[in-house]
Design a protein around this motif. Structure first.
Motif, mmCIF file in Angstrom:
data_model
loop_
_atom_site.group_PDB
_atom_site.id
_atom_site.type_symbol
_atom_site.label_atom_id
_atom_site.label_comp_id
_atom_site.label_asym_id
_atom_site.label_seq_id
_atom_site.Cartn_x
_atom_site.Cartn_y
_atom_site.Cartn_z
ATOM 1 N N GLU A 1 -1.245 12.043 1.414
ATOM 2 C CA GLU A 1 0.074 11.417 1.360
ATOM 3 C C GLU A 1 0.163 10.424 0.195
ATOM 4 O O GLU A 1 -0.735 9.608 -0.016
ATOM 5 C CB GLU A 1 0.363 10.692 2.671
ATOM 6 N N LYS A 2 1.252 10.529 -0.537
ATOM 7 C CA LYS A 2 1.509 9.619 -1.647
ATOM 8 C C LYS A 2 2.960 9.144 -1.542
ATOM 9 O O LYS A 2 3.811 9.831 -0.983
ATOM 10 C CB LYS A 2 1.289 10.332 -2.986
ATOM 11 N N THR A 3 3.227 7.971 -2.088
ATOM 12 C CA THR A 3 4.580 7.442 -2.066
ATOM 13 C C THR A 3 5.516 8.418 -2.770
ATOM 14 O O THR A 3 5.248 8.858 -3.890
ATOM 15 C CB THR A 3 4.643 6.072 -2.763
ATOM 16 N N LYS A 4 6.607 8.760 -2.107
ATOM 17 C CA LYS A 4 7.528 9.749 -2.641
ATOM 18 C C LYS A 4 8.556 9.115 -3.585
ATOM 19 O O LYS A 4 8.995 7.983 -3.378
ATOM 20 C CB LYS A 4 8.280 10.444 -1.503
ATOM 21 N N ARG A 5 8.922 9.873 -4.584
ATOM 22 C CA ARG A 5 10.012 9.448 -5.460
ATOM 23 C C ARG A 5 11.308 9.438 -4.669
ATOM 24 O O ARG A 5 11.596 10.364 -3.899
ATOM 25 C CB ARG A 5 10.139 10.429 -6.636
ATOM 26 N N GLU A 6 12.088 8.401 -4.832
ATOM 27 C CA GLU A 6 13.360 8.330 -4.119
ATOM 28 C C GLU A 6 14.370 9.297 -4.746
ATOM 29 O O GLU A 6 14.537 9.314 -5.976
ATOM 30 C CB GLU A 6 13.924 6.908 -4.171
ATOM 31 N N PRO A 7 15.031 10.122 -3.945
ATOM 32 C CA PRO A 7 16.052 11.028 -4.483
ATOM 33 C C PRO A 7 17.178 10.238 -5.146
ATOM 34 O O PRO A 7 17.495 9.117 -4.731
ATOM 35 C CB PRO A 7 16.560 11.757 -3.234
ATOM 36 N N ALA B 1 0.832 -1.207 0.000
ATOM 37 C CA ALA B 1 0.000 0.000 0.000
ATOM 38 C C ALA B 1 0.866 1.256 0.000
ATOM 39 O O ALA B 1 0.538 2.259 0.630
ATOM 40 C CB ALA B 1 -0.953 0.008 1.189
ATOM 41 N N GLY B 2 2.001 1.177 -0.699
ATOM 42 C CA GLY B 2 2.857 2.343 -0.861
ATOM 43 C C GLY B 2 3.860 2.572 0.250
ATOM 44 O O GLY B 2 4.644 3.519 0.187
ATOM 45 N N GLU B 3 3.881 1.705 1.278
ATOM 46 C CA GLU B 3 4.788 1.900 2.410
ATOM 47 C C GLU B 3 5.609 0.639 2.651
ATOM 48 O O GLU B 3 5.138 -0.481 2.418
ATOM 49 C CB GLU B 3 3.980 2.248 3.672
ATOM 50 N N ALA C 1 8.161 5.594 3.202
ATOM 51 C CA ALA C 1 8.078 5.835 1.764
ATOM 52 C C ALA C 1 7.056 6.916 1.435
ATOM 53 O O ALA C 1 7.180 7.609 0.436
ATOM 54 C CB ALA C 1 7.720 4.537 1.032
ATOM 55 N N LYS C 2 6.019 7.064 2.298
ATOM 56 C CA LYS C 2 4.992 8.059 1.988
ATOM 57 C C LYS C 2 4.439 8.799 3.203
ATOM 58 O O LYS C 2 3.738 9.795 3.048
ATOM 59 C CB LYS C 2 3.839 7.411 1.234
ATOM 60 N N SER C 3 4.750 8.364 4.412
ATOM 61 C CA SER C 3 4.110 8.946 5.593
ATOM 62 C C SER C 3 4.767 10.251 6.037
ATOM 63 O O SER C 3 5.546 10.298 6.990
ATOM 64 C CB SER C 3 4.109 7.949 6.760
ATOM 65 N N LEU C 4 4.429 11.320 5.337
ATOM 66 C CA LEU C 4 4.887 12.653 5.729
ATOM 67 C C LEU C 4 4.422 12.979 7.142
ATOM 68 O O LEU C 4 5.155 13.596 7.923
ATOM 69 C CB LEU C 4 4.360 13.693 4.742
#
Length: 496
Positions: A363-369, A192-194, A307-310
């Motif tokens: 909140e959405k899954t963030k792109r990895e730097p 689920a994005g995390e 991964a997404k939990s701001l």
């Protein structure tokens, strides 16, 4: 005696205005340290004085006890809606209860005003309770309103203060951030994005030694001795491993998690809260992100990647930002990669707060730097967070040569230089923007946005109250940007 600070009184006025305008359910956004609980207590006290019944719902029993204690401190009569509690009394006009108690029982007394603490958790039965009692006024409290569907329950958002405002007025301590060795999540699967706790724990334990050594180095380098610390670890096993390795190095760290009973956690936190405690730090697994108030904590260690939990990232940082007489700043050691991963979102919330519950805030899954982005985000000499577009490291003074350019009216200038090739005084530039904003009655945040437009960063560390008559160069820059914006809008209109 309960006395609200100026910014808290302003929130009361805004909530009353919202109710007058027909908003039955309103959400109060305010960062950790704003004093949301005091605002809630004031509302309930006012309601009781006008013969109205109110209730405050909290997510955990420990928070129920903390809130009841605050009401006692202000000599405000209230009941605690919890079986076998010594203050159980349904006749009191103010009730404090846990969400779990309300969900289990169907005989909750009729109330006029409901306050929902940590409303971003969005418990279904609480939301159903709100929907099934349309005559009841509702105020939700949160520092992280990023949960999908909040806009269904709450029709109006009140922004209490921004984190930037609270730091500027010393209601919160600023963060000094160091980007340490990161837990490697390359190739880790997500649910689920995390990232799952098991995978995070396994990866986190691979750098336990680095986490311990980085803390030892920084607490002595910056503070000259061990200072109170919270470590947000990757999982229970990771926490136990950290306790062992800190102990081997001669430091007393205690792990607390959801597996421990409430009494044990209460005793540990009470011990840690004492000024003369022998505990150097707490290691937390999925707790201490809410309702933890120990102002003399000086160091936070982030060792649980998200991964997404701001919201979790912001809640964790908030635990170390509470002000204290000995605290000029809080030290944040990032082993999770979260600070860089969520940097843009965090800086927007830091500067702007939250003005609405639109889908973009979910909140959405963030792109990895990329590795290049990670490398450029920290000082190559001391690993401190590199302030965007800064000429030197704010921690050690290291100078890293960079050159960026902006185009204005057919000419190209190096960012940070004016049309004459002179270095721009950033404080003066912001102060001139502030003068323009005030003279034209612009939105209070207009100057910050224009500053960011020119330098690529928000005006952190800038005096936000000093206005100066703008120079010709600044007026011309604003004029050119305005013309470019108008032309862009006209072009979009033609294309549409």
């Amino acid at each position: 005696m309960l006395e609200l600070r100026e910014h808290q009184s302003g929130v009361i006025d805004a909530l009353n205005k919202g109710f007058e305008e027909g908003h039955r359910s309103q959400l109060l956004y305010a960062p950790t340290g704003f004093g949301k609980t005091e605002v809630a207590i004031y509302l309930m006290k006012f309601a009781a004085e006008n013969d109205l019944r109110s209730a405050m719902i909290l997510d955990r029993i420990v928070l129920v006890d903390q809130t009841s204690s605050r009401l006692e401190r202000y000599n405000i009569n209230h009941g605690v809606y919890q079986a076998n509690h010594w203050k159980y009394n349904t006749y009191e006009k103010i009730q404090v209860c846990s969400a779990q108690t309300l969900e289990r029982r169907q005989d909750f007394p009729k109330i006029d005003i409901l306050v929902v603490d940590e409303c971003h958790i969005a418990r279904k039965q609480i939301n159903d309770f709100i929907q099934n009692n349309p005559e009841m006024k509702v105020v939700g409290l949160t520092a992280t309103p990023f949960t999908k569907g909040l806009g269904i329950t709450y029709s109006n958002v009140i922004c209490g203060s921004t984190t930037d405002d609270l730091v500027a007025n010393k209601w919160l301590a600023p963060l000094k951030v160091y980007i340490a060795k990161e837990i490697d999540m390359t190739g880790a699967k997500k649910l689920a994005g995390e990232w799952s706790p098991d995978i995070v724990t396994e990866r986190g334990m691979q750098i336990t030694g680095d986490i311990v050594q980085e803390w030892i180095t920084k607490t002595h380098e910056i503070f000259g001795r061990p200072r109170k610390t919270i470590v947000f670890c990757a999982g229970v096993a990771h926490g136990e491993d950290l306790v062992k390795q800190f102990a081997m190095a001669g430091y007393n760290f205690v792990s607390v998690s959801y597996r421990d009973n409430s009494e044990y956690k209460r005793e540990v936190i009470e011990d840690f809260s004492r000024p003369d405690t022998a505990i150097h730090g707490l290691i937390a697994t999925d707790i201490l992100t809410r309702g933890f108030d120990v102002p003399d904590v000086m160091i936070g260690v982030s060792a649980r990647p998200f991964a997404k939990s701001l919201s979790s990232h912001i809640q964790q940082m908030g635990r170390v930002m509470r002000p204290h007489s000995e605290k000029e700043f809080a030290l944040w050691l990032d082993h999770s990669g979260n600070y860089i991963r969520f940097r843009d979102d965090w800086e927007n919330v830091y500067q702007e707060g939250v003005q609405g519950l639109d889908a973009s805030k979910v909140e959405k899954t963030k792109r990895e730097p990329t590795e290049t982005e990670k490398r450029e985000a920290k000082c190559p000499k001391c690993s401190a967070l590199w302030i965007k577009d800064a000429e030197h490291c704010h921690s050690c003074g290291y100078v890293r040569p960079t050159r960026q350019f902006e185009s204005i009216a057919g000419k190209m200038f190096e960012v940070g230089m004016n049309s004459k090739g002179e270095r721009i005084d950033r404080q003066q530039f912001f102060s001139e923007l502030l003068y323009i904003a005030k003279s034209k009655d612009y939105n209070p945040h207009w100057a910050s946005h224009k500053y960011r437009e020119r330098f690529g960063v928000w005006p952190n560390g800038i005096d936000k109250n000093k206005a100066l008559i703008p120079s010709t160069d600044t007026l011309n820059w604003v004029k050119h940007k305005t013309i470019a914006y108008v032309k862009a809008m006209q072009k979009q209109g033609k294309q549409a």
